[in-house]
Design a protein around this motif. Sequence first.
Motif, PDB file in Angstrom:
ATOM      1  N   MET A 177       8.022 -16.528   1.058  1.00  0.00           N
ATOM      2  CA  MET A 177       7.965 -16.008   2.424  1.00  0.00           C
ATOM      3  C   MET A 177       6.749 -16.546   3.175  1.00  0.00           C
ATOM      4  O   MET A 177       6.831 -16.889   4.368  1.00  0.00           O
ATOM      5  N   ALA A 178       5.622 -16.665   2.493  1.00  0.00           N
ATOM      6  CA  ALA A 178       4.401 -17.150   3.139  1.00  0.00           C
ATOM      7  C   ALA A 178       4.567 -18.583   3.648  1.00  0.00           C
ATOM      8  O   ALA A 178       4.152 -18.915   4.757  1.00  0.00           O
ATOM      9  N   VAL A 179       5.205 -19.439   2.836  1.00  0.00           N
ATOM     10  CA  VAL A 179       5.400 -20.833   3.226  1.00  0.00           C
ATOM     11  C   VAL A 179       6.397 -20.933   4.375  1.00  0.00           C
ATOM     12  O   VAL A 179       6.188 -21.689   5.329  1.00  0.00           O
ATOM     13  N   HIS A 180       7.476 -20.162   4.297  1.00  0.00           N
ATOM     14  CA  HIS A 180       8.467 -20.183   5.382  1.00  0.00           C
ATOM     15  C   HIS A 180       7.839 -19.778   6.709  1.00  0.00           C
ATOM     16  O   HIS A 180       8.088 -20.388   7.758  1.00  0.00           O
ATOM     17  N   GLN A 181       6.992 -18.751   6.694  1.00  0.00           N
ATOM     18  CA  GLN A 181       6.333 -18.309   7.923  1.00  0.00           C
ATOM     19  C   GLN A 181       5.350 -19.352   8.438  1.00  0.00           C
ATOM     20  O   GLN A 181       5.250 -19.595   9.641  1.00  0.00           O
ATOM     21  N   LYS A 182       4.634 -19.976   7.521  1.00  0.00           N
ATOM     22  CA  LYS A 182       3.664 -21.006   7.904  1.00  0.00           C
ATOM     23  C   LYS A 182       4.352 -22.212   8.534  1.00  0.00           C
ATOM     24  O   LYS A 182       3.882 -22.763   9.532  1.00  0.00           O
ATOM     25  N   LEU A 183       5.491 -22.607   7.971  1.00  0.00           N
ATOM     26  CA  LEU A 183       6.208 -23.777   8.475  1.00  0.00           C
ATOM     27  C   LEU A 183       7.098 -23.467   9.668  1.00  0.00           C
ATOM     28  O   LEU A 183       7.616 -24.380  10.308  1.00  0.00           O
ATOM     29  N   LYS A 184       7.299 -22.173   9.961  1.00  0.00           N
ATOM     30  CA  LYS A 184       8.121 -21.735  11.094  1.00  0.00           C
ATOM     31  C   LYS A 184       9.555 -22.243  10.977  1.00  0.00           C
ATOM     32  O   LYS A 184      10.155 -22.725  11.944  1.00  0.00           O
ATOM     33  N   LEU A 185      10.119 -22.108   9.773  1.00  0.00           N
ATOM     34  CA  LEU A 185      11.513 -22.488   9.570  1.00  0.00           C
ATOM     35  C   LEU A 185      12.439 -21.408  10.115  1.00  0.00           C
ATOM     36  O   LEU A 185      12.053 -20.245  10.201  1.00  0.00           O
ATOM     37  N   ARG A 186      13.657 -21.784  10.469  1.00  0.00           N
ATOM     38  CA  ARG A 186      14.603 -20.866  11.117  1.00  0.00           C
ATOM     39  C   ARG A 186      15.355 -20.063  10.067  1.00  0.00           C
ATOM     40  O   ARG A 186      16.426 -20.450   9.590  1.00  0.00           O
ATOM     41  N   LYS A 187      14.817 -18.901   9.714  1.00  0.00           N
ATOM     42  CA  LYS A 187      15.399 -18.097   8.657  1.00  0.00           C
ATOM     43  C   LYS A 187      16.672 -17.419   9.140  1.00  0.00           C
ATOM     44  O   LYS A 187      16.661 -16.622  10.070  1.00  0.00           O
ATOM     45  N   SER A 188      17.776 -17.706   8.441  1.00  0.00           N
ATOM     46  CA  SER A 188      19.080 -17.181   8.847  1.00  0.00           C
ATOM     47  C   SER A 188      19.778 -16.412   7.732  1.00  0.00           C
ATOM     48  O   SER A 188      20.879 -15.903   7.940  1.00  0.00           O
ATOM     49  N   ALA A 189      19.161 -16.340   6.564  1.00  0.00           N
ATOM     50  CA  ALA A 189      19.752 -15.605   5.444  1.00  0.00           C
ATOM     51  C   ALA A 189      18.635 -15.092   4.547  1.00  0.00           C
ATOM     52  O   ALA A 189      17.608 -15.747   4.378  1.00  0.00           O
ATOM     53  N   PHE A 190      18.864 -13.908   3.966  1.00  0.00           N
ATOM     54  CA  PHE A 190      17.861 -13.254   3.130  1.00  0.00           C
ATOM     55  C   PHE A 190      18.450 -12.993   1.746  1.00  0.00           C
ATOM     56  O   PHE A 190      19.612 -12.617   1.618  1.00  0.00           O
ATOM     57  N   VAL A 191      17.639 -13.171   0.706  1.00  0.00           N
ATOM     58  CA  VAL A 191      18.098 -12.925  -0.658  1.00  0.00           C
ATOM     59  C   VAL A 191      17.019 -12.175  -1.427  1.00  0.00           C
ATOM     60  O   VAL A 191      15.856 -12.131  -1.033  1.00  0.00           O
ATOM     61  N   GLN A 192      17.428 -11.591  -2.571  1.00  0.00           N
ATOM     62  CA  GLN A 192      16.502 -10.866  -3.431  1.00  0.00           C
ATOM     63  C   GLN A 192      16.105 -11.659  -4.672  1.00  0.00           C
ATOM     64  O   GLN A 192      15.181 -11.284  -5.377  1.00  0.00           O
ATOM     65  N   ASN A 193      16.807 -12.773  -4.950  1.00  0.00           N
ATOM     66  CA  ASN A 193      16.470 -13.556  -6.136  1.00  0.00           C
ATOM     67  C   ASN A 193      16.912 -15.005  -5.947  1.00  0.00           C
ATOM     68  O   ASN A 193      17.671 -15.336  -5.036  1.00  0.00           O
ATOM     69  N   GLU A 194      16.429 -15.875  -6.838  1.00  0.00           N
ATOM     70  CA  GLU A 194      16.688 -17.306  -6.710  1.00  0.00           C
ATOM     71  C   GLU A 194      18.110 -17.685  -7.098  1.00  0.00           C
ATOM     72  O   GLU A 194      18.606 -18.727  -6.687  1.00  0.00           O
ATOM     73  N   GLU A 195      18.774 -16.874  -7.896  1.00  0.00           N
ATOM     74  CA  GLU A 195      20.175 -17.144  -8.231  1.00  0.00           C
ATOM     75  C   GLU A 195      21.029 -17.064  -6.971  1.00  0.00           C
ATOM     76  O   GLU A 195      21.868 -17.944  -6.708  1.00  0.00           O
TER      77      GLU A 195
END
Length: 291
Positions: free
Chosen positions: A199-217
């Motif tokens: 989450m920290a990297v996504h916020q720093k890079l300002k990527l367009r988050k369109s889906a949320f997950v609870q695990n890497e699978e």
Amino acid sequence: MFRTVVACGGFTAAEFELNIGRSTISKHISDLETRLNLKLCHRGPAGFSLTSDGEHVLSAADELFSSIDRFQEQLDEAHTDLTGKLKIAISDQSSSNPRAFIAGAIRMFRDIAPGVTMDLSIEPPNVIEEGVINGRFSLGIVPSHRQSPMLTSYELYTEDMRLYCGKGHELFDLAEESFRLKELRKHDYAGLSFNSPNMAVHQKLKLRKSAFVQNEEALTLLIMSGRYLGFLPTHIGHLYKEGDWLREVKCQEARFTSQMTATVKKSASKGRRLNAFLECLISAHSKESTL
């Protein structure tokens, strides 16, 4: 039984966990409500839910069983052989990381403590940290990130993270070897929904988050759909890239490394059982380890 019903989300689901019928479970819960003189839950066509009194009883029950576990740990100190239960929680994809020697640590521990029952579960990092703090887990293996002052961590291994897209994504077949961050921001991104390095990297890079997950699978499935970008460990990316399912989206800014740690609750004494397993983890991940 009450705690199991709550954990399963209702009587029907608890049937399989408890291996008894729903009517028997219902009778036991009704008897408990009678003894406590409290209504613990709503059950019926609208579904299962806790009452406010039920939430208080659940919290008190968690404290009760944690106290019983601490009592058991104190009794264990009097025994020459290690006994009891060890509750461990780890992040998903740990088994496929070539830098992770958790299986080797378990083997070492079983050799010195065959009388201890292992209770191993895979959970999201935020659930693991909360569980270690409240006593649900004895130890958790999580990426290091904004650690609570109530926890102590020991470095084990690292996990390299890269940005990937799936077959069918418009970036998948492009000839470019690298991409500009500005270009990546135009595409939908899938990421973890809780505080984490991801989450920290996504916020720093300002990527367009369109889906949320609870695990890497779950994240892997979204990326493989060909409709999202997302970060995955390189050992997972290599596995699927061999079958032409995934492609690394190369961008110098879009990469990071997570430090995986063994996390325990800060306390004056962790007990012989937990100390022994922690020593096995640290030993298995030492530079000299060949496990």
